[in-house]
Design a protein around this motif. Structure first.
Motif, mmCIF file in Angstrom:
data_model
loop_
_atom_site.group_PDB
_atom_site.id
_atom_site.type_symbol
_atom_site.label_atom_id
_atom_site.label_comp_id
_atom_site.label_asym_id
_atom_site.label_seq_id
_atom_site.Cartn_x
_atom_site.Cartn_y
_atom_site.Cartn_z
ATOM 1 N N ASN A 1 0.868 -1.178 0.000
ATOM 2 C CA ASN A 1 0.000 0.000 0.000
ATOM 3 C C ASN A 1 0.899 1.221 0.000
ATOM 4 O O ASN A 1 1.644 1.452 0.955
ATOM 5 N N TRP A 2 0.844 1.991 -1.072
ATOM 6 C CA TRP A 2 1.753 3.102 -1.237
ATOM 7 C C TRP A 2 1.565 4.143 -0.148
ATOM 8 O O TRP A 2 0.462 4.614 0.107
ATOM 9 N N PHE A 3 2.677 4.500 0.506
ATOM 10 C CA PHE A 3 2.677 5.575 1.491
ATOM 11 C C PHE A 3 2.589 6.912 0.766
ATOM 12 O O PHE A 3 1.931 7.841 1.208
ATOM 13 N N GLU A 4 3.283 6.986 -0.351
ATOM 14 C CA GLU A 4 3.194 8.110 -1.269
ATOM 15 C C GLU A 4 2.893 7.536 -2.649
ATOM 16 O O GLU A 4 3.507 6.561 -3.060
ATOM 17 N N SER B 1 8.525 5.880 -9.499
ATOM 18 C CA SER B 1 9.168 5.614 -8.215
ATOM 19 C C SER B 1 8.146 5.841 -7.115
ATOM 20 O O SER B 1 7.426 6.846 -7.133
ATOM 21 N N GLY B 2 8.061 4.906 -6.172
ATOM 22 C CA GLY B 2 7.073 5.018 -5.110
ATOM 23 C C GLY B 2 7.575 4.506 -3.777
ATOM 24 O O GLY B 2 8.565 3.768 -3.709
ATOM 25 N N VAL B 3 6.898 4.902 -2.692
ATOM 26 C CA VAL B 3 7.280 4.534 -1.326
ATOM 27 C C VAL B 3 6.088 3.909 -0.613
ATOM 28 O O VAL B 3 4.961 4.398 -0.717
ATOM 29 N N ALA B 4 6.328 2.830 0.121
ATOM 30 C CA ALA B 4 5.271 2.166 0.880
ATOM 31 C C ALA B 4 5.796 1.785 2.257
ATOM 32 O O ALA B 4 7.006 1.641 2.460
ATOM 33 N N PHE C 1 8.856 -1.103 8.392
ATOM 34 C CA PHE C 1 9.845 -0.803 7.360
ATOM 35 C C PHE C 1 9.228 0.108 6.312
ATOM 36 O O PHE C 1 8.019 0.172 6.155
ATOM 37 N N PHE C 2 10.100 0.798 5.596
ATOM 38 C CA PHE C 2 9.686 1.520 4.403
ATOM 39 C C PHE C 2 10.371 0.871 3.215
ATOM 40 O O PHE C 2 11.566 0.550 3.277
ATOM 41 N N ILE C 3 9.607 0.661 2.159
ATOM 42 C CA ILE C 3 10.147 0.033 0.965
ATOM 43 C C ILE C 3 9.908 0.945 -0.229
ATOM 44 O O ILE C 3 8.803 1.430 -0.450
ATOM 45 N N LYS C 4 10.987 1.211 -0.940
ATOM 46 C CA LYS C 4 10.917 2.037 -2.138
ATOM 47 C C LYS C 4 11.134 1.150 -3.365
ATOM 48 O O LYS C 4 12.050 0.320 -3.379
ATOM 49 N N LYS C 5 10.298 1.355 -4.354
ATOM 50 C CA LYS C 5 10.451 0.632 -5.615
ATOM 51 C C LYS C 5 10.482 1.643 -6.752
ATOM 52 O O LYS C 5 9.772 2.654 -6.718
ATOM 53 N N GLN C 6 11.303 1.354 -7.740
ATOM 54 C CA GLN C 6 11.341 2.238 -8.908
ATOM 55 C C GLN C 6 11.630 1.445 -10.178
ATOM 56 O O GLN C 6 12.264 0.382 -10.134
#
Length: 265
Positions: A30-33, A43-46, A59-64
């Motif tokens: 679920n995207w945090f941003e 690019s997104g942060v969850a 945790f925070f997970i970034k995917k791009q």
């Protein structure tokens, strides 16, 4: 680049079958941003939570995907912007500088597209500086409480610049603070845009102007106290006055430029 997994979190990731790039890439979040789409990539942060023996770990997970930057080391190819952030976080961890702890980093070509994942440990008990100063009417609190927070923030930023790193997105939302009213501890996040620069005062000029522009609700007295704490001076000299005016002038130019861009859209 080989996949990196912090040894202390390897068993937790393995327990949840998330100890590989493919597993984490395919894991729904679920995207945090909301993902930022530009130039053919995104690019997104969850935020994600994993449990082990009844204890929850945040945790925070970034995917791009196809979200890169040019680098002399990789030219003519681009490198994922997360690679530089991963390298900066590893460097800062070695210097015992407060920043998110890297749990996982990996890169892989997926369907012909450059993809990267950066996973960090959540900064528990920390809040963004803008939340502290804007939502809690912080600057109405006693002078000593205000000053010790400003001093802690100024000292942390100066230390970053002492490593010859320019943050390049130094906004209050990227400055995290715990125990703000007693013994503030400060950490910096979102080092994706950070870069090496050997010129200490230019780093200060660039970053402090951005911080000054985005620091809503700060009084002139608080701004001046922060500036003196950063410069490690008790009284302004002619040189520090000139430098302070230069920072303020840059802040005003940035603000004016932002307004023009908004009007043109």
């Amino acid at each position: 680049m080989n996949t990196f997994i912090a040894p202390e979190y390897a068993s937790l990731l393995r327990l949840h079958q998330l100890d590989g790039f493919t597993q984490l890439w395919n894991h729904e979040v679920n995207w945090f941003e909301a993902p930022n789409h530009r130039r053919g990539g995104w690019s997104g942060v969850a935020r994600m939570q994993l449990e082990d023996e009844g204890k929850a770990h945040g945790f925070f997970i970034k995917k791009q995907q196809n979200h890169g930057r040019w680098s002399l080391a990789t030219f003519p190819k681009q490198e994922p912007t997360f690679r530089r952030e991963f390298q900066h976080l590893q460097f800062l961890q070695g210097k015992q500088f407060a920043a998110p702890e890297v749990v996982f980093y990996g890169e892989q070509i997926v369907d012909g597209k450059m993809c990267a994942i950066l996973m960090t440990k959540e900064l528990a008990q920390y809040q963004p500086l803008d939340v502290i100063t804007e939502a809690t009417d912080f600057f109405a609190k006693p002078k000593q409480i205000k000053q010790q927070l400003l001093q802690a923030v100024a000292t942390t930023i100066r230390r970053l610049h002492g490593f010859h790193l320019m943050h390049r997105a130094l906004y209050p939302k990227h400055i995290f603070v715990s125990n703000a009213e007693a013994a503030p501890s400060v950490a910096l996040i979102d080092l994706e845009k950070a870069r090496y620069s050997p010129f200490f005062w230019y780093n200060a000029y660039f970053d402090l102007a951005a911080l000054n522009r985005h620091s809503i609700g700060w009084s002139k007295t608080s701004r001046l106290y922060f500036f003196k704490q950063y410069c490690q001076i008790s009284r302004l000299t002619w040189a520090s006055k000139w430098f302070c005016r230069s920072i303020i002038a840059r802040s005003k130019r940035q603000k004016a430029g932002a307004k023009k861009r908004i009007k043109s859209t």
